[in-house]
Design a protein around this motif. Structure first.
Motif, PDB file in Angstrom:
ATOM      1  N   LEU A  70      39.212  39.779  33.185  1.00  0.00           N
ATOM      2  CA  LEU A  70      37.852  40.291  33.362  1.00  0.00           C
ATOM      3  C   LEU A  70      37.442  41.176  32.190  1.00  0.00           C
ATOM      4  N   ASP A  71      38.386  41.960  31.649  1.00  0.00           N
ATOM      5  CA  ASP A  71      38.075  42.815  30.502  1.00  0.00           C
ATOM      6  C   ASP A  71      37.640  41.974  29.300  1.00  0.00           C
ATOM      7  N   VAL A  72      38.357  40.887  29.061  1.00  0.00           N
ATOM      8  CA  VAL A  72      38.128  40.083  27.858  1.00  0.00           C
ATOM      9  C   VAL A  72      36.961  39.125  28.044  1.00  0.00           C
ATOM     10  N   ALA A  73      36.807  38.567  29.247  1.00  0.00           N
ATOM     11  CA  ALA A  73      35.793  37.513  29.461  1.00  0.00           C
ATOM     12  C   ALA A  73      34.929  37.801  30.676  1.00  0.00           C
ATOM     13  N   LEU A 109      29.005  34.462  25.187  1.00  0.00           N
ATOM     14  CA  LEU A 109      29.645  33.475  26.056  1.00  0.00           C
ATOM     15  C   LEU A 109      30.546  32.542  25.260  1.00  0.00           C
ATOM     16  N   ALA A 110      30.103  32.117  24.085  1.00  0.00           N
ATOM     17  CA  ALA A 110      30.897  31.183  23.279  1.00  0.00           C
ATOM     18  C   ALA A 110      32.227  31.811  22.857  1.00  0.00           C
ATOM     19  N   TRP A 118      38.104  32.113  23.606  1.00  0.00           N
ATOM     20  CA  TRP A 118      39.344  32.834  23.935  1.00  0.00           C
ATOM     21  C   TRP A 118      40.041  32.174  25.121  1.00  0.00           C
ATOM     22  N   THR A 119      39.274  31.826  26.162  1.00  0.00           N
ATOM     23  CA  THR A 119      39.912  31.238  27.336  1.00  0.00           C
ATOM     24  C   THR A 119      40.546  29.889  27.023  1.00  0.00           C
ATOM     25  N   THR A 167      39.410  33.804  37.739  1.00  0.00           N
ATOM     26  CA  THR A 167      38.147  34.529  37.866  1.00  0.00           C
ATOM     27  C   THR A 167      37.815  34.847  39.329  1.00  0.00           C
ATOM     28  N   ALA A 168      38.722  34.501  40.211  1.00  0.00           N
ATOM     29  CA  ALA A 168      38.474  34.704  41.654  1.00  0.00           C
ATOM     30  C   ALA A 168      38.449  36.198  42.012  1.00  0.00           C
TER      31      ALA A 168
END
Length: 332
Positions: free
Chosen positions: A234-237, A266-267, A272-273, A331-332
């Motif tokens: 969550l911190d990163v994305a 967003l990109a 990163w993900t 992301t849940a």
């Protein structure tokens, strides 16, 4: 008449005195110069060291440092210099340079530079210079001049640059430049993370072709920046997290156009993900191997598909499908 003669005599005497004084000063200066020439060699380095120490105490950079020679003419007109020399492993040294007003940012970057260099080397390998110049600009004009760019977006906090180089050779004159408001916009942790991101671009520059897919270039730099750091998904994305939670999963790898303007945040997160997914599903050596292949030239979906099959034994479509499935539980 006697008064006139007295005045003339006094003026004549004064001129003779001035002449004698001038001759004496010339002889004294000549003797001093000759004496300095005769000073034993072991003493001269001490004199020079004292001069350098005095200059450094005023915040001036060492004049003979070759890493600074390339940028001194650019940064000195913007004010007094502050420099930090940092050991960056395996006998290498890096330099952080800026101005007194950016001293806090300089101190943060200097304290992180050794660990950041080691972190990049641990993932990428030792085949890069590991000796970097990091500059903190004090004004937008200085930032643009250090990057040789007149159209740098105002929201860019840092960037890396290398002088033009021949393919297959190591780049020269590489440096990372932070904007004048980077310290205001970013926390110390943000500065450290951004430093690792830009150092990754420095390390990989020799195998990276301009125009290669930014989802790989920026995603890999972001992966390196956050790797082994106490940063949650969550911190990163946060943007990706919010979208996936509402059922809005990505349908493709982000295009080059998406890395500019309003879609850039967003990109970068998506990139990163992707790299985090590849490192998790396959492992980091496969991620590095994929970077070396993807970054080696401009790509299109067909060439990306071929490289993915050769390096990861998967298709582009399957990679995207597996990435989407990997995102949901995180992301849940």
């Amino acid at each position: 008449m006697s008064t006139v003669r007295q005045i003339r005599a006094w003026l004549s005497a004064r001129r003779r005195f001035q002449f004698v004084l001038t001759v004496a000063m010339v002889m004294l200066l000549t003797g001093t110069c000759v004496g300095l020439l005769m000073v034993p060699n072991p003493i001269l380095p001490k004199l020079r060291a004292t001069q350098q120490a005095n200059a450094e105490s005023l915040g001036q950079a060492q004049a003979g440092d070759p890493r600074l020679a390339q940028v001194r003419r650019t940064i000195e007109p913007f004010g007094q210099l502050v420099t930090r020399v940092v050991a960056t492993g395996a006998g290498h040294e890096s330099v952080v340079v800026g101005h007194p007003a950016q001293r806090s940012e300089i101190d943060v970057l200097a304290s992180e530079l050794g660990a950041a260099t080691s972190a990049v080397t641990e993932l990428w390998g030792p085949d890069w210079a590991q000796s970097t110049l990091v500059a903190v600009a004090s004004a937008p004009a200085e930032f643009a001049a250090l990057l040789h760019s007149v159209d740098m977006p105002s929201d860019v906090a840092a960037a890396s640059i290398a002088e033009p180089f021949a393919p297959g050779t190591q780049p020269t004159a590489q440096r990372v430049v932070f904007s004048p408001d980077a310290g205001r916009r970013l926390s110390p942790d943000g500065l450290r993370t951004l430093l690792r991101h830009e150092l990754t671009h420095v390390a990989t520059r020799a195998v990276t072709v301009d125009g290669a897919p930014p989802w790989m270039l920026e995603g890999f730099a972001e992966y390196t920046a956050h790797r082994a750091q106490p940063h949650s998904f969550l911190d990163v994305a946060p943007t990706v997290t919010a979208r996936v939670r509402t059922g809005e999963l990505p349908t493709d790898l982000p295009s080059a156009a998406e890395f500019t303007g309003k879609s850039a945040v967003l990109a970068y997160e998506q990139a990163w993900t992707i790299c985090a997914f590849i490192a998790d599903r396959y492992d980091e050596p496969h991620l590095v191997a994929l970077y070396r292949r993807i970054a080696a030239s401009k790509q299109d979906p067909t060439s990306e598909d071929r490289i993915l099959q050769e390096v990861l034994q998967t298709t582009r479509a399957d990679l995207i499908a597996d990435w989407r499935a990997w995102l949901s539980p995180r992301t849940a």
